[in-house]
Every structure is written in C-alpha cells, then in structure tokens.
Write a protein that holds these residues in place. Structure first.
Motif, mmCIF file in Angstrom:
data_model
loop_
_atom_site.group_PDB
_atom_site.id
_atom_site.type_symbol
_atom_site.label_atom_id
_atom_site.label_comp_id
_atom_site.label_asym_id
_atom_site.label_seq_id
_atom_site.Cartn_x
_atom_site.Cartn_y
_atom_site.Cartn_z
ATOM 1 N N SER A 171 1.013 -0.966 0.007
ATOM 2 C CA SER A 171 -0.341 0.028 0.051
ATOM 3 C C SER A 171 0.529 1.016 -0.249
ATOM 4 O O SER A 171 0.122 2.855 -0.418
ATOM 5 N N LEU A 172 2.100 1.291 0.125
ATOM 6 C CA LEU A 172 3.210 2.487 0.277
ATOM 7 C C LEU A 172 2.930 3.273 -0.620
ATOM 8 O O LEU A 172 3.572 2.226 -1.942
ATOM 9 N N PRO A 173 3.236 4.531 -1.249
ATOM 10 C CA PRO A 173 3.442 4.947 -2.854
ATOM 11 C C PRO A 173 4.392 5.133 -2.953
ATOM 12 O O PRO A 173 5.523 4.462 -2.311
ATOM 13 N N VAL A 174 4.665 5.078 -4.358
ATOM 14 C CA VAL A 174 5.724 5.028 -4.780
ATOM 15 C C VAL A 174 6.715 6.035 -4.609
ATOM 16 O O VAL A 174 8.492 5.545 -4.666
ATOM 17 N N GLU A 175 6.322 7.517 -4.343
ATOM 18 C CA GLU A 175 7.277 7.551 -4.654
ATOM 19 C C GLU A 175 7.471 8.104 -2.374
ATOM 20 O O GLU A 175 8.630 8.967 -2.630
ATOM 21 N N HIS A 230 3.992 6.916 -12.529
ATOM 22 C CA HIS A 230 2.584 7.369 -12.493
ATOM 23 C C HIS A 230 2.329 7.286 -13.735
ATOM 24 O O HIS A 230 1.033 7.127 -14.734
ATOM 25 N N GLU A 231 2.418 8.109 -14.889
ATOM 26 C CA GLU A 231 2.254 7.628 -16.479
ATOM 27 C C GLU A 231 2.439 5.632 -16.367
ATOM 28 O O GLU A 231 1.913 6.075 -17.749
ATOM 29 N N LEU A 232 2.874 5.356 -16.263
ATOM 30 C CA LEU A 232 2.553 3.643 -16.492
ATOM 31 C C LEU A 232 1.301 3.309 -15.768
ATOM 32 O O LEU A 232 1.652 2.065 -15.819
ATOM 33 N N GLY A 233 1.077 3.980 -15.036
ATOM 34 C CA GLY A 233 -0.503 3.441 -13.996
ATOM 35 C C GLY A 233 0.162 2.704 -12.860
ATOM 36 O O GLY A 233 -0.285 2.327 -12.359
ATOM 37 N N LEU A 234 1.502 3.179 -12.347
ATOM 38 C CA LEU A 234 2.064 2.449 -11.112
ATOM 39 C C LEU A 234 1.855 3.543 -9.865
ATOM 40 O O LEU A 234 2.579 4.495 -10.448
ATOM 41 N N PHE A 235 1.528 3.312 -8.797
ATOM 42 C CA PHE A 235 1.624 4.262 -7.806
ATOM 43 C C PHE A 235 2.184 3.192 -6.566
ATOM 44 O O PHE A 235 1.619 4.535 -5.653
ATOM 45 N N THR A 236 1.446 2.842 -5.994
ATOM 46 C CA THR A 236 1.605 1.463 -4.843
ATOM 47 C C THR A 236 3.054 0.400 -5.974
ATOM 48 O O THR A 236 2.925 -0.074 -6.525
ATOM 49 N N GLY A 237 2.998 0.066 -4.116
ATOM 50 C CA GLY A 237 3.660 -1.098 -4.079
ATOM 51 C C GLY A 237 3.565 -2.349 -5.138
ATOM 52 O O GLY A 237 4.151 -3.050 -4.998
ATOM 53 N N MET A 238 1.781 -2.697 -4.594
ATOM 54 C CA MET A 238 1.309 -3.464 -5.432
ATOM 55 C C MET A 238 1.286 -2.972 -6.209
ATOM 56 O O MET A 238 1.536 -4.044 -7.418
ATOM 57 N N ASP A 239 1.094 -2.369 -7.517
ATOM 58 C CA ASP A 239 1.496 -1.856 -8.566
ATOM 59 C C ASP A 239 2.886 -2.225 -9.289
ATOM 60 O O ASP A 239 2.715 -3.262 -10.364
ATOM 61 N N LEU A 240 3.380 -2.437 -8.929
ATOM 62 C CA LEU A 240 4.855 -2.500 -8.226
ATOM 63 C C LEU A 240 4.877 -4.195 -9.009
ATOM 64 O O LEU A 240 5.109 -4.677 -10.220
ATOM 65 N N THR A 267 11.924 -4.513 -8.096
ATOM 66 C CA THR A 267 11.162 -5.564 -8.270
ATOM 67 C C THR A 267 12.053 -6.335 -6.370
ATOM 68 O O THR A 267 10.968 -6.284 -5.738
ATOM 69 N N VAL A 268 12.817 -6.469 -6.659
ATOM 70 C CA VAL A 268 13.218 -6.387 -4.543
ATOM 71 C C VAL A 268 12.384 -5.812 -4.315
ATOM 72 O O VAL A 268 11.607 -6.439 -2.687
ATOM 73 N N LEU A 269 12.568 -4.653 -3.917
ATOM 74 C CA LEU A 269 11.599 -3.411 -2.986
ATOM 75 C C LEU A 269 9.690 -3.957 -2.712
ATOM 76 O O LEU A 269 9.763 -4.628 -1.712
ATOM 77 N N SER A 270 9.701 -4.223 -4.561
ATOM 78 C CA SER A 270 8.055 -4.578 -3.741
ATOM 79 C C SER A 270 7.649 -5.699 -3.366
ATOM 80 O O SER A 270 6.608 -5.874 -2.764
ATOM 81 N N ALA A 271 8.989 -6.141 -3.782
ATOM 82 C CA ALA A 271 8.664 -8.263 -3.219
ATOM 83 C C ALA A 271 8.236 -7.973 -1.445
ATOM 84 O O ALA A 271 7.606 -9.271 -0.617
ATOM 85 N N GLY A 272 9.298 -6.932 -1.304
ATOM 86 C CA GLY A 272 8.908 -7.189 0.388
ATOM 87 C C GLY A 272 8.319 -7.015 1.711
ATOM 88 O O GLY A 272 8.178 -7.321 1.996
#
Length: 56
Positions: free
Chosen positions: A3-7, A21-31, A51-56
């Motif tokens: 749920s963490l925002p990509v920022e 954001h232009e690619l539609g990626l807004f949260t860790g789940m999107d990544l 990839t590694v960060l969002s898997a954590g």
C-alpha cells in the motif's frame, strides 16, 4: 509495502515517480504486479531493485 506510494520507495525521486505514474504505477502493489523484465526495460537496472523492494 503493497500500500506504500511509489514516492516513498527508496531511490524514487520526482522524475521516477512521474514516470511511474505515467505507466499507471502508484503503489507497491502496482509494482509487484509488473514483470521484472518490464521494470528493467522502463527503469534500467534499477527496475530489478524495484522488483526486490516491492516483493518485501
């Protein structure tokens, strides 16, 4: 992390966040839903790191 925002991810600055954001990626789940090879294509070797960060 999902749920963490990509920022808020380490290494994501204003320019990268804008591109995400232009690619539609807004949260860790999107990544997390993206294939690693797509993230690498869009962000270079940093894509693997995301990839590694969002898997954590």
């Amino acid at each position: 992390m999902e749920s963490l925002p990509v920022e808020k991810f380490f290494g994501v600055g204003k320019v990268t966040a804008k591109k995400m954001h232009e690619l539609g990626l807004f949260t860790g789940m999107d990544l997390k839903k993206q294939r690693e090879d797509d993230l690498v294509r869009w962000f270079g070797k940093t894509g693997h790191f995301f990839t590694v960060l969002s898997a954590g």
